[in-house]
Write a protein that holds these residues in place. Sequence first.
Motif, short mmCIF file in Angstrom:
data_model
loop_
_atom_site.label_atom_id
_atom_site.label_comp_id
_atom_site.label_asym_id
_atom_site.label_seq_id
_atom_site.Cartn_x
_atom_site.Cartn_y
_atom_site.Cartn_z
N TYR A 176 0.07 -12.46 15.04
CA TYR A 176 0.88 -11.46 15.73
C TYR A 176 0.69 -10.08 15.11
CZ TYR A 176 4.05 -12.70 11.88
OH TYR A 176 4.59 -12.97 10.65
N PHE A 177 1.06 -9.05 15.87
CA PHE A 177 0.85 -7.65 15.52
C PHE A 177 2.06 -7.12 14.75
CE2 PHE A 177 0.74 -3.06 16.99
CZ PHE A 177 -0.37 -2.71 16.23
N LYS A 178 1.79 -6.24 13.77
CA LYS A 178 2.85 -5.61 13.00
C LYS A 178 2.48 -4.14 12.75
CE LYS A 178 4.76 -8.06 9.67
NZ LYS A 178 4.88 -8.75 8.36
N ILE A 179 3.48 -3.28 12.76
CA ILE A 179 3.30 -1.90 12.34
C ILE A 179 4.36 -1.57 11.30
CG2 ILE A 179 2.22 -1.07 14.46
CD1 ILE A 179 4.95 0.03 15.32
N GLY A 180 4.05 -0.60 10.46
CA GLY A 180 4.99 -0.22 9.40
C GLY A 180 4.25 -0.04 8.09
N ILE A 181 4.99 -0.05 7.01
CA ILE A 181 4.42 0.14 5.68
C ILE A 181 4.51 -1.17 4.91
CG2 ILE A 181 4.64 1.38 3.50
CD1 ILE A 181 6.03 3.64 5.17
N TYR A 182 3.38 -1.60 4.37
CA TYR A 182 3.34 -2.81 3.54
C TYR A 182 2.62 -2.43 2.24
CZ TYR A 182 2.20 -7.59 2.04
OH TYR A 182 2.05 -8.75 1.32
N ASP A 225 -1.07 7.61 -2.49
CA ASP A 225 -1.08 6.88 -3.75
C ASP A 225 -2.52 6.76 -4.25
OD1 ASP A 225 -0.73 5.11 -5.88
OD2 ASP A 225 0.85 3.99 -4.86
N SER A 226 -2.80 7.30 -5.42
CA SER A 226 -4.16 7.25 -5.96
C SER A 226 -4.43 5.98 -6.76
CB SER A 226 -4.41 8.48 -6.86
OG SER A 226 -3.57 8.43 -8.01
N LEU A 227 -3.37 5.15 -6.97
CA LEU A 227 -3.51 3.99 -7.84
C LEU A 227 -3.52 2.65 -7.10
CD1 LEU A 227 -1.13 5.13 -10.73
CD2 LEU A 227 -3.62 5.34 -10.58
N GLN A 228 -3.06 2.63 -5.86
CA GLN A 228 -3.05 1.38 -5.12
C GLN A 228 -3.01 1.65 -3.62
OE1 GLN A 228 1.18 -0.48 -4.71
NE2 GLN A 228 0.99 0.04 -6.89
N PRO A 229 -3.48 0.68 -2.83
CA PRO A 229 -3.51 0.86 -1.37
C PRO A 229 -2.16 0.61 -0.73
CG PRO A 229 -4.36 -1.29 -1.94
CD PRO A 229 -4.06 -0.61 -3.24
N GLU A 230 -2.08 0.94 0.55
CA GLU A 230 -0.91 0.59 1.35
C GLU A 230 -1.37 0.39 2.79
OE1 GLU A 230 0.91 3.93 -0.25
OE2 GLU A 230 0.90 5.08 1.61
N LEU A 231 -0.84 -0.64 3.38
CA LEU A 231 -1.23 -1.06 4.73
C LEU A 231 -0.21 -0.52 5.72
CD1 LEU A 231 -2.22 -4.76 5.48
CD2 LEU A 231 -0.58 -3.57 6.91
N PHE A 232 -0.69 -0.06 6.92
CA PHE A 232 0.27 0.45 7.90
C PHE A 232 0.15 -0.17 9.29
CE2 PHE A 232 -3.27 3.49 7.93
CZ PHE A 232 -3.54 3.64 9.28
N SER A 233 -0.83 -1.01 9.54
CA SER A 233 -0.93 -1.76 10.80
C SER A 233 -1.71 -3.03 10.50
CB SER A 233 -1.63 -0.97 11.90
OG SER A 233 -0.96 0.23 12.20
N GLN A 234 -1.29 -4.16 11.09
CA GLN A 234 -2.00 -5.39 10.80
C GLN A 234 -1.79 -6.45 11.88
OE1 GLN A 234 -0.44 -8.22 7.84
NE2 GLN A 234 1.28 -6.82 7.45
N ILE A 235 -2.71 -7.40 11.89
CA ILE A 235 -2.53 -8.65 12.62
C ILE A 235 -2.38 -9.72 11.54
CG2 ILE A 235 -3.61 -10.37 14.12
CD1 ILE A 235 -5.09 -8.06 15.49
#
Length: 254
Positions: A222-228, A119-129
């Motif tokens: 806590y830990f998370k994986i996936g697409i946000y 995506d050139s217009l916005q970010p996307e997160l794929f791993s987080q605490i």
Amino acid sequence: MEKNRKYLWGLMSFFVGLCSCAGSEEGARYEQLYRSDWGGGIDSRLVIQAPQGAISVVENPVQHRSMLKVVVHRSDDFSGVANGTPRGEIAFAKIFRYSLGKTYDVNWSTLIPDDYRFDSLQPELFSQILQGKNAGLGSPPFSIRFVDGKYEVEIRNARDAKANVFTFGNPQADKGKLVRWRLLYRPDSTGRDAVTDLYMNDIKVVHCSGCGNAYENDNDAYFKIGIYKWWWKTRPSDVNVRSLYFGDVDVKSY
């Protein structure tokens, strides 16, 4: 001369023994918190935050081993998902939480499909605490995302705090390849005792010395994986589907 040799030999033996002892003590503090095996299915303790059918276990298209596959569409109904925000995530909150004063060694992997369009217009997160509920709302204290054709890590210690940002790599070149991640993380809002070291394929890509990396007094992150993809429904985007693979997760604490 002989006396001096015996003294030096004894001194060397002392330090060798000291190092071995330290290694043994470190090993004694080691605790295996979690080790996934997607081949056996999705652990019932994992919390799925995704539209129906968005997360499944499939064969790894590269190594022919089981991986977690996440697929979300912009048209999906996210009203029943956490906060109603576009995402397809798995949370490890019921398995372990990040406690202040402990160091965590988290290993996992990602695979970007060959046909993935960034995506050139916005970010996307794929791993987080993500911070615990008592810490309040705000951006996560640690996250990895795709931004402007790069990997980007954000580290912060409060909702309105300016993030420490690290940009690296070329996700486009990683399509179709297994990328191994390792995060050494010790939470501390002040930064005095904090550790935030991220490795990508055994190469350290983030070292944030003295960075506050947790919300104050938060022992429930806590830990998370996936697409946000939090802006997907509200801001312009040039993609309508997201699909990523995730390998097994291994978590230890010291």
